[in-house]
Write an enzyme that holds these catalytic residues in place. Structure first.
Site, PDB file in Angstrom:
ATOM      1  N   PHE A   1      20.441  35.762 115.527  1.00  0.00           N
ATOM      2  CA  PHE A   1      19.342  34.823 115.681  1.00  0.00           C
ATOM      3  C   PHE A   1      19.728  33.822 116.749  1.00  0.00           C
ATOM      4  O   PHE A   1      20.837  33.846 117.275  1.00  0.00           O
ATOM      5  CB  PHE A   1      19.050  34.096 114.371  1.00  0.00           C
ATOM      6  CG  PHE A   1      18.627  34.991 113.238  1.00  0.00           C
ATOM      7  CD1 PHE A   1      18.023  36.214 113.474  1.00  0.00           C
ATOM      8  CD2 PHE A   1      18.824  34.603 111.929  1.00  0.00           C
ATOM      9  CE1 PHE A   1      17.630  37.043 112.437  1.00  0.00           C
ATOM     10  CE2 PHE A   1      18.440  35.428 110.875  1.00  0.00           C
ATOM     11  CZ  PHE A   1      17.840  36.646 111.126  1.00  0.00           C
TER      12      PHE A   1
ATOM     13  N   ARG B   1      19.512  38.926  99.939  1.00  0.00           N
ATOM     14  CA  ARG B   1      19.106  38.194 101.128  1.00  0.00           C
ATOM     15  C   ARG B   1      20.084  37.055 101.378  1.00  0.00           C
ATOM     16  O   ARG B   1      20.102  36.050 100.663  1.00  0.00           O
ATOM     17  CB  ARG B   1      17.686  37.658 100.967  1.00  0.00           C
ATOM     18  CG  ARG B   1      16.604  38.728 101.086  1.00  0.00           C
ATOM     19  CD  ARG B   1      16.692  39.460 102.398  1.00  0.00           C
ATOM     20  NE  ARG B   1      15.485  40.248 102.693  1.00  0.00           N
ATOM     21  CZ  ARG B   1      15.371  41.004 103.770  1.00  0.00           C
ATOM     22  NH1 ARG B   1      16.381  41.102 104.624  1.00  0.00           N
ATOM     23  NH2 ARG B   1      14.260  41.672 103.995  1.00  0.00           N
TER      24      ARG B   1
ATOM     25  N   GLY C   1       6.761  25.454 110.692  1.00  0.00           N
ATOM     26  CA  GLY C   1       7.457  24.192 110.886  1.00  0.00           C
ATOM     27  C   GLY C   1       8.908  24.347 111.284  1.00  0.00           C
ATOM     28  O   GLY C   1       9.526  23.393 111.777  1.00  0.00           O
TER      29      GLY C   1
ATOM     30  N   GLU D   1      23.581  48.736 108.977  1.00  0.00           N
ATOM     31  CA  GLU D   1      22.973  47.420 109.098  1.00  0.00           C
ATOM     32  C   GLU D   1      23.234  46.565 107.865  1.00  0.00           C
ATOM     33  O   GLU D   1      22.634  45.502 107.692  1.00  0.00           O
ATOM     34  CB  GLU D   1      21.461  47.555 109.322  1.00  0.00           C
ATOM     35  CG  GLU D   1      21.121  48.260 110.631  1.00  0.00           C
ATOM     36  CD  GLU D   1      19.623  48.428 110.830  1.00  0.00           C
ATOM     37  OE1 GLU D   1      18.846  47.927 109.989  1.00  0.00           O
ATOM     38  OE2 GLU D   1      19.226  49.057 111.825  1.00  0.00           O
TER      39      GLU D   1
ATOM     40  N   GLU E   1      22.561  47.295 104.747  1.00  0.00           N
ATOM     41  CA  GLU E   1      21.479  47.341 103.774  1.00  0.00           C
ATOM     42  C   GLU E   1      21.888  48.143 102.540  1.00  0.00           C
ATOM     43  O   GLU E   1      22.462  49.224 102.640  1.00  0.00           O
ATOM     44  CB  GLU E   1      20.226  47.966 104.404  1.00  0.00           C
ATOM     45  CG  GLU E   1      19.613  47.106 105.498  1.00  0.00           C
ATOM     46  CD  GLU E   1      18.376  47.729 106.113  1.00  0.00           C
ATOM     47  OE1 GLU E   1      17.530  46.969 106.608  1.00  0.00           O
ATOM     48  OE2 GLU E   1      18.262  48.976 106.100  1.00  0.00           O
TER      49      GLU E   1
END
Length: 368
Positions: A187, A237, A294, A321, A323
């Protein structure tokens, strides 16, 4: 010594991002015994040695040492190294420094004109992000971020291409005083000091705001109209665990980030196959939206996919990945009970479930 550049650096906006604003003495040139190939995780054109081929590019003259250092950094991010070669210009042959990939792990020949038409704007956005970390982060570390950077740049270009708001003129109603890129990896985090025009017509105060940049994602809630049931997946998560969540294993629809060049529909079907083992022949669009405007720039495309939930083969996610996914099939009544009881934590799941509640009768009438 002059520098020969090809590929993305033939674009003025990419050169400006790398070398800074101002006139650069750029002369058309050709490099013999080379070809352009798409290489590396970012699928960028790179110079590769190929006897008998020729690559058209530019010969950059009179560069300063800081500009040379910037060019070196940019190319090293793409695993390209400098070498001395002979290029041909309109006035003859000259010795140049060129950057090429001498050990491409993969690659396909590319037409620069065709690549620029599809990826030129993405390359310019990537160049700006790459050069924000010059002198702050080693080029070798930036290489690992190129694939997600390309995904984010593709999403940024797609956002810019969406229809503008006729009530607001961005050039007049938003003033950016500073733009800082603070973090890049899978990210990215960016900050701006900015003002925007208020509803009374005046400009508001300068404020500092940050955003987490991810890209675009596709979400697909599988629904079997004949059996009146849906399929959900459960997985850990990390993001909500880091945020302090006491129950970070969540039930949600199959979902994932959209790869550059992939449509939302293609991504939704791919994720359904990878995570749930489902082939989904028919998609219904639920909506495309920002789930948390936001704080996040992520833009998600939500679908309801009609599928036979009695036939599930594979799934479980992609181990490379990280997962680890399991799935379950529940009735529509169980789904809505979970919505009413506030059991589910995943916003796209609740959004898709509420859409399904509105369209369920139509879907059952059309597809049963």
């Amino acid at each position: 010594m002059d520098v020969f550049v090809a590929g993305a650096l033939c674009l003025p906006e990419v050169r400006e991002a790398v070398l800074g604003a101002g006139d650069i003495d750029a002369v058309p040139a050709t490099l013999p015994d080379h070809r352009l190939m798409l290489c590396g995780p970012a699928a960028h054109p790179a110079l590769v040695w190929q006897e008998g081929d020729r690559v058209d590019g530019l010969c950059l003259r009179g560069l300063t040492e800081p500009q040379r250092a910037a060019l070196t950094y940019y190319h090293r991010c793409f695993r390209q190294r400098a070498t001395s070669l002979a290029a041909e210009t309109g006035t003859g042959t000259c010795e140049v420094v060129a950057f090429r990939d001498d050990a491409p792990e993969d690659g396909t020949p590319v037409s620069l004109a065709e690549w620029v038409q599809e990826w030129g704007a993405v390359a310019a956005r990537m160049a700006a992000e790459i050069m924000a970390y010059h002198s702050r982060k080693p080029a070798e570390e930036m290489t690992k971020s190129l694939a997600p950077m390309r995904r984010r740049a593709t999403a940024w270009c797609a956002a810019r291409a969406r229809p503008a708001d006729p009530a607001h003129d961005l050039a007049r109603d938003v003033v950016v005083h500073a733009h800082k890129r603070e973090y890049v990896n899978f990210f990215a985090m960016e900050e701006m000091d900015l003002q925007h025009r208020k509803f009374d017509g005046s400009m508001g105060p300068v404020m500092n705001r940050g955003v987490a940049l991810v890209g675009e994602a596709a979400v697909l809630l599988p629904y079997d109209p004949a059996r009146d049931c849906v399929l959900l997946i459960e997985q850990f998560r990390a993001a909500i665990y880091i945020a302090g969540e006491a129950a970070p294993w969540t039930w949600e629809p199959p979902a994932g980030l959209i790869d550059p060049g992939e449509t939302p529909e293609q991504a939704a079907r791919r994720e359904a196959k990878e995570e749930a083992g489902l082939d989904v022949p028919h998609l219904e669009r639920v909506g495309s939206l920002y789930p948390s405007s936001g704080s996040s720039g992520e833009y998600i495309h939500i679908f309801c996919g009609l599928a036979d939930l009695s036939v599930i083969e594979g799934g479980g996610g992609v181990p490379s990945e990280g997962e680890d996914i399991r799935s379950k099939v529940i009735s529509f009544q169980e789904l809505m009970a979970g919505v009413d009881d506030c059991t589910f934590q995943d916003m796209p799941l609740v959004t898709a479930a509420l859409w399904l509640a509105r369209h369920r009768d139509r879907l059952r009438a059309e597809f049963c």
